[in-house]
Design an enzyme around this catalytic site. Structure first.
Site, PDB file in Angstrom:
ATOM      1  N   ASP A 176     -17.195  82.275 -17.797  1.00 39.43           N
ATOM      2  CA  ASP A 176     -16.455  83.535 -17.816  1.00 39.43           C
ATOM      3  C   ASP A 176     -17.354  84.483 -17.050  1.00 39.43           C
ATOM      4  O   ASP A 176     -18.379  84.936 -17.572  1.00 39.43           O
ATOM      5  CB  ASP A 176     -16.250  84.016 -19.251  1.00 39.43           C
ATOM      6  CG  ASP A 176     -15.398  85.270 -19.273  1.00 39.43           C
ATOM      7  OD1 ASP A 176     -15.674  86.188 -18.474  1.00 39.43           O
ATOM      8  OD2 ASP A 176     -14.452  85.331 -20.067  1.00 39.43           O
ATOM      9  N   HIS A 177     -16.992  84.765 -15.810  1.00 38.16           N
ATOM     10  CA  HIS A 177     -17.990  85.434 -14.968  1.00 38.16           C
ATOM     11  C   HIS A 177     -18.313  86.843 -15.450  1.00 38.16           C
ATOM     12  O   HIS A 177     -19.326  87.410 -15.072  1.00 38.16           O
ATOM     13  CB  HIS A 177     -17.591  85.408 -13.488  1.00 38.16           C
ATOM     14  CG  HIS A 177     -16.537  86.398 -13.103  1.00 38.16           C
ATOM     15  ND1 HIS A 177     -15.210  86.182 -13.320  1.00 38.16           N
ATOM     16  CD2 HIS A 177     -16.620  87.604 -12.510  1.00 38.16           C
ATOM     17  CE1 HIS A 177     -14.510  87.215 -12.866  1.00 38.16           C
ATOM     18  NE2 HIS A 177     -15.341  88.095 -12.364  1.00 38.16           N
ATOM     19  N   HIS A 239     -12.023  87.401 -20.299  1.00 36.09           N
ATOM     20  CA  HIS A 239     -12.971  88.468 -19.959  1.00 36.09           C
ATOM     21  C   HIS A 239     -12.993  89.599 -20.996  1.00 36.09           C
ATOM     22  O   HIS A 239     -14.041  90.027 -21.458  1.00 36.09           O
ATOM     23  CB  HIS A 239     -12.623  89.101 -18.610  1.00 36.09           C
ATOM     24  CG  HIS A 239     -12.586  88.133 -17.469  1.00 36.09           C
ATOM     25  ND1 HIS A 239     -13.416  87.044 -17.389  1.00 36.09           N
ATOM     26  CD2 HIS A 239     -11.829  88.090 -16.342  1.00 36.09           C
ATOM     27  CE1 HIS A 239     -13.166  86.388 -16.262  1.00 36.09           C
ATOM     28  NE2 HIS A 239     -12.205  87.002 -15.619  1.00 36.09           N
TER      29      HIS A 239
HETATM   30  C1  BG6 Z   1     -10.624  86.761 -12.380  1.00 34.42           C
HETATM   31  C2  BG6 Z   1      -9.148  86.931 -12.467  1.00 34.42           C
HETATM   32  O1  BG6 Z   1     -11.097  85.953 -13.412  1.00 34.42           O
HETATM   33  O2  BG6 Z   1     -11.237  88.027 -12.448  1.00 34.42           O
HETATM   34  C3  BG6 Z   1      -8.646  87.824 -11.358  1.00 34.42           C
HETATM   35  O3  BG6 Z   1      -8.514  85.661 -12.360  1.00 34.42           O
HETATM   36  C4  BG6 Z   1      -9.394  89.134 -11.359  1.00 34.42           C
HETATM   37  O4  BG6 Z   1      -7.246  88.074 -11.473  1.00 34.42           O
HETATM   38  C5  BG6 Z   1     -10.894  88.897 -11.393  1.00 34.42           C
HETATM   39  O5  BG6 Z   1      -9.050  89.825 -10.175  1.00 34.42           O
HETATM   40  C6  BG6 Z   1     -11.636  90.196 -11.586  1.00 34.42           C
HETATM   41  O6  BG6 Z   1     -13.008  89.953 -11.431  1.00 34.42           O
HETATM   42  P1  BG6 Z   1     -13.983  91.104 -10.921  1.00 34.42           P
HETATM   43  O7  BG6 Z   1     -15.339  90.514 -11.037  1.00 34.42           O
HETATM   44  O8  BG6 Z   1     -13.571  91.420  -9.513  1.00 34.42           O
HETATM   45  O9  BG6 Z   1     -13.755  92.253 -11.837  1.00 34.42           O
END
Ligand code: BG6
Length: 489
Positions: A176-177, A239
């Site tokens: 989960d980044h 997230h």
């Molecule tokens: C991803 C989603 O996990 O996270 C995307 O699938 C979203 O829809 C993205 O745009 C958002 O990541 P960040 O790091 O740009 O906030």
């Protein structure tokens, strides 16, 4: 050299979905930055895998383009990085070509092997089974699963069971980044590295918490995936719940992977259910119509789907509650959406007012103490305080932030979340990854919301691209006498 920039052991990273959006936009640039930082040693390799009939050179050309101009590097460094990159054309559902991948990896038997599944979850099991048949799950092998794992509890269980037949839980990294973002990790430092906050971190002193993840982007190239997912599956189940857990969990005994994950799991399990009985009061879902984004006219969601019909939500706001002693009665308001007015992700912890005001009405209102953790775009922390307006002429109050921008304070560009997380996989540190039971607990809570929406038969509420979502999302918080946080300074 700080420990975080120590080189990692040589590895082979195989990216399934190697020509896809995530690999090209995020994973390969992240690896390049870590290469430039000196953390990736000679002897490591990055192998893109996808169905496209490319050869190594063709893939390198694609990667070269993906690296863009962002990094402050030399042509020699770029060539040296690209020399680590190769490609294998493979179809996850067919048997041809897997021997070749096994042979390639067999050339460096001592390398740590990381299989990064940046594909649709429907392919996870096919890929793992074929890796297993080749014996590639043995030894220092790890598998990384991109979210969302499944589309509900049953499909997540099935994936976890099937992947689990090939890779042990200790080899499985569910990414989960958001957990790799600096500010999220900073929450750990802020909460547990300071004596100031923890005594106040409870229902006695905190009025409510807000978590916003707003994006200006629309559907883009991801119609196929997104229309089957929607914002609840795409952002909230993973997230946003992970952010909520980091705010709400009890202090873990240490940063050991299971110590942290046990505490997050308890939060997920304590979330009060939202189902057909209360979803209409506690949730709002929306879908954007044509409007404007960043000064330009943009089409609506349905137009982007080529005029198709869809009830997929591109916006969610909801009020969650955690049924435990620490948080009883403290609402957690969550909102996320595509095509909102600005790209901003932040956590706002709003404190209760002072019990009694000693100030006269002419001093002006007392502002609410708020701790604002900004995840992006300009990462930092603001603590909103009430102070005396400087100067003569009586005592007037002002609401001002103690403001720390990480970029200004440390003069460094924050690394992308994937840089940290990919190397954590190589190092074998799963603290910032989701354990199986966490994913399942998150689905157990999110599933009934999806079911309630489906049963209601109501379409998502329309909102204009470039607005803050349907007006019902404002009503959701305002009927409790609260407002969504707006940065006043
Ligand atoms: C991803 C989603 O996990 O996270 C995307 O699938 C979203 O829809 C993205 O745009 C958002 O990541 P960040 O790091 O740009 O906030």
């Amino acid at each position: 050299m700080t420990p975080s920039s120590l080189p990692v052991d040589p590895f082979d990273l195989v990216i399934f979905g190697g020509t896809g959006d995530l690999a090209v936009r995020k994973l390969l640039p992240a690896l390049f930055h870590r290469y430039l930082a000196g953390q990736i040693r000679a002897g490591s390799r990055v192998v893109g895998v996808a169905r496209e009939p490319l050869d190594d050179e063709g893939y390198r050309a694609l990667v070269r383009e993906a690296l863009g101009k962002a990094a402050d590097d030399t042509p020699e460094q770029r060539d040296a990085f690209l020399a680590l990159v190769g490609y294998r054309a493979l179809d996850a559902r067919r048997d041809e070509g897997w021997d070749g991948l096994a042979d390639l990896l067999g050339e460096r038997p001592d390398n740590i092997r990381v299989f990064y599944l940046s594909t649709s979850p429907e392919l996870f099991v096919d890929i793992c089974e074929r890796l297993g048949r080749q014996g590639l799950n043995q030894g220092k092998a790890r598998v990384v699963l991109e979210k969302p794992i499944g589309r509900d509890l049953a499909s997540a269980n099935k994936i976890n069971d099937d992947v689990g037949r090939v890779f042990a839980e200790s080899q499985t990294y569910r990414i989960d980044h958001y957990l790799g973002k600096e500010t999220v990790q900073n929450l750990l430092a802020l909460r547990f590295g300071n004596a100031l906050f923890e005594p106040l971190w409870n229902a006695g002193h905190i009025d409510h918490v807000q978590i916003t993840v707003a994006e200006t982007l629309g559907l883009g190239r991801r119609a196929g995936y997104y229309d089957r997912a929607g914002a609840l599956r795409d952002m909230v189940q993973n997230h946003m719940l992970q952010l909520l857990c980091m705010v709400a969990m009890e202090p873990p005994a240490s940063l050991a992977p299971d110590a942290v994950r046990d505490e997050k799991l308890k939060v997920l399990r304590a979330l009060r259910p939202i189902d057909a009985g209360n979803a209409a009061q506690l949730t709002v879902r929306g879908q954007y119509r044509a409007g404007a984004s960043e000064g330009q006219g943009v089409p609506g969601y349905l137009e982007e789907l080529d005029g198709g019909k869809s009830d997929t939500e591109t916006f969610v706001a909801l009020k969650a509650e955690i049924g435990n002693w620490r948080w009883a009665g403290v609402p957690f308001y969550l909102r996320t959406g595509k095509r909102l007015p600005e790209r901003v992700s932040e956590i706002v912890v709003a404190f209760k007012p002072v019990p009694h005001s000693i100030f006269e009405g002419s001093a002006g209102p007392l502002g609410q103490n708020r701790l604002v953790l900004r995840l992006q775009p300009d990462e930092g922390v603001k603590l909103w305080l009430t102070i005396k307006d400087p100067g003569p002429g009586g005592l007037r109050l002002r609401h001002v932030p103690l403001d720390m921008s990480f970029a200004e304070a440390f003069g460094v560009q924050q690394p992308d979340a994937y840089e940290r997380l990919i190397l954590d996989v190589v190092r074998g540190n799963p603290t910032l990854f989701m354990r199986r039971d966490e994913v399942e607990a998150a689905w157990r809570w999110a599933g009934p919301i999806l079911a309630a929406w489906a049963a209601s038969g109501e379409p998502p509420r329309p909102y204009t691209a470039g607005s803050w979502g349907p007006s019902a999302a404002v009503a959701l918080i305002e009927r409790d006498g609260r407002t969504w946080h707006e940065d006043e300074g």
